[in-house]
Design a protein around this motif. Structure first.
Motif, mmCIF file in Angstrom:
data_model
loop_
_atom_site.group_PDB
_atom_site.id
_atom_site.type_symbol
_atom_site.label_atom_id
_atom_site.label_comp_id
_atom_site.label_asym_id
_atom_site.label_seq_id
_atom_site.Cartn_x
_atom_site.Cartn_y
_atom_site.Cartn_z
ATOM 1 N N LEU A 31 0.833 -1.206 0.000
ATOM 2 C CA LEU A 31 0.000 0.000 0.000
ATOM 3 C C LEU A 31 0.867 1.254 0.000
ATOM 4 C CD1 LEU A 31 -2.755 -1.089 2.545
ATOM 5 C CD2 LEU A 31 -3.061 -0.715 0.097
ATOM 6 N N VAL A 32 1.934 1.232 0.792
ATOM 7 C CA VAL A 32 2.849 2.370 0.844
ATOM 8 C C VAL A 32 3.491 2.572 -0.534
ATOM 9 C CG1 VAL A 32 4.984 3.244 1.879
ATOM 10 C CG2 VAL A 32 3.245 2.160 3.325
ATOM 11 N N ILE A 35 1.207 4.364 -2.861
ATOM 12 C CA ILE A 35 1.235 5.809 -2.580
ATOM 13 C C ILE A 35 2.503 6.436 -3.175
ATOM 14 C CG2 ILE A 35 1.437 7.545 -0.741
ATOM 15 C CD1 ILE A 35 -1.372 6.422 -1.047
ATOM 16 N N SER A 36 3.635 5.783 -3.001
ATOM 17 C CA SER A 36 4.891 6.308 -3.561
ATOM 18 C C SER A 36 4.775 6.484 -5.072
ATOM 19 C CB SER A 36 6.056 5.373 -3.245
ATOM 20 O OG SER A 36 6.249 5.281 -1.860
ATOM 21 N N CYS A 46 -5.380 10.997 -2.043
ATOM 22 C CA CYS A 46 -5.643 9.565 -1.951
ATOM 23 C C CYS A 46 -6.868 9.390 -1.065
ATOM 24 C CB CYS A 46 -4.447 8.847 -1.337
ATOM 25 S SG CYS A 46 -4.772 7.101 -1.045
ATOM 26 N N THR A 66 1.984 6.252 7.625
ATOM 27 C CA THR A 66 3.077 6.312 6.643
ATOM 28 C C THR A 66 2.552 6.826 5.298
ATOM 29 O OG1 THR A 66 4.190 4.473 7.728
ATOM 30 C CG2 THR A 66 4.883 4.969 5.471
ATOM 31 N N MET A 67 1.380 6.329 4.894
ATOM 32 C CA MET A 67 0.779 6.762 3.637
ATOM 33 C C MET A 67 0.461 8.259 3.692
ATOM 34 S SD MET A 67 -1.627 3.405 3.188
ATOM 35 C CE MET A 67 -2.520 3.820 1.717
ATOM 36 N N LYS A 70 3.685 10.353 3.471
ATOM 37 C CA LYS A 70 4.205 10.396 2.098
ATOM 38 C C LYS A 70 3.412 11.385 1.243
ATOM 39 C CE LYS A 70 6.559 6.052 1.206
ATOM 40 N NZ LYS A 70 7.807 6.679 0.794
ATOM 41 N N VAL A 78 -4.437 12.589 2.332
ATOM 42 C CA VAL A 78 -5.106 11.292 2.374
ATOM 43 C C VAL A 78 -6.431 11.470 3.109
ATOM 44 C CG1 VAL A 78 -5.029 8.932 3.290
ATOM 45 C CG2 VAL A 78 -2.963 9.949 2.328
#
Length: 114
Positions: A31-32, A35-36, A46, A66-67, A70, A78
């Motif tokens: 998932l991270v 996002i990257s 997002c 973390t998402m 970022k 997000v």
């Protein structure tokens, strides 16, 4: 229950639909990574659809943060959509409802983000 997810791009947003338990297992880094990649593709927002998420562990919370980090580092945001009652309670207890903008439905999130 293993976490499954799908993503789709709509205008400058990416919509991540999660299904299962968000416990930060192998799906977390994936998932991270989504996002990257989205940040590199100039995605600005997002929306994470939590309608089918039954449970989020502390590791799962870490994945969400973390998402968010970022996206915010890239000037994005997000949003969380459609949390179940259980997930809503968790967001309140952890005070994540103060960090994330939470919408009751995916439709409301899409409208709120436009």
């Amino acid at each position: 229950m293993k976490l499954n997810y799908s993503s789709k791009r709509e205008a400058k947003s990416i919509i991540l639909s999660l299904e299962g338990d968000l416990i930060g297992d192998e799906a977390g880094p994936q998932l991270v990574e989504v996002i990257s990649d989205a940040v590199q593709d100039k995605v600005e927002n997002c929306i994470i659809d939590l309608k089918e998420v039954r449970y989020i562990s502390s590791s799962g919370i870490g994945v969400l943060i973390t998402m968010l980090t970022k996206m915010r580092n890239a000037g994005g945001e997000v949003y969380l959509a459609s949390p179940s009652e259980h997930v809503k309670k968790l967001l309140l207890i952890t005070k994540l409802n103060n960090i994330f903008t939470v919408f009751d439905s995916l439709e409301a999130a899409k409208e709120g983000v436009e």
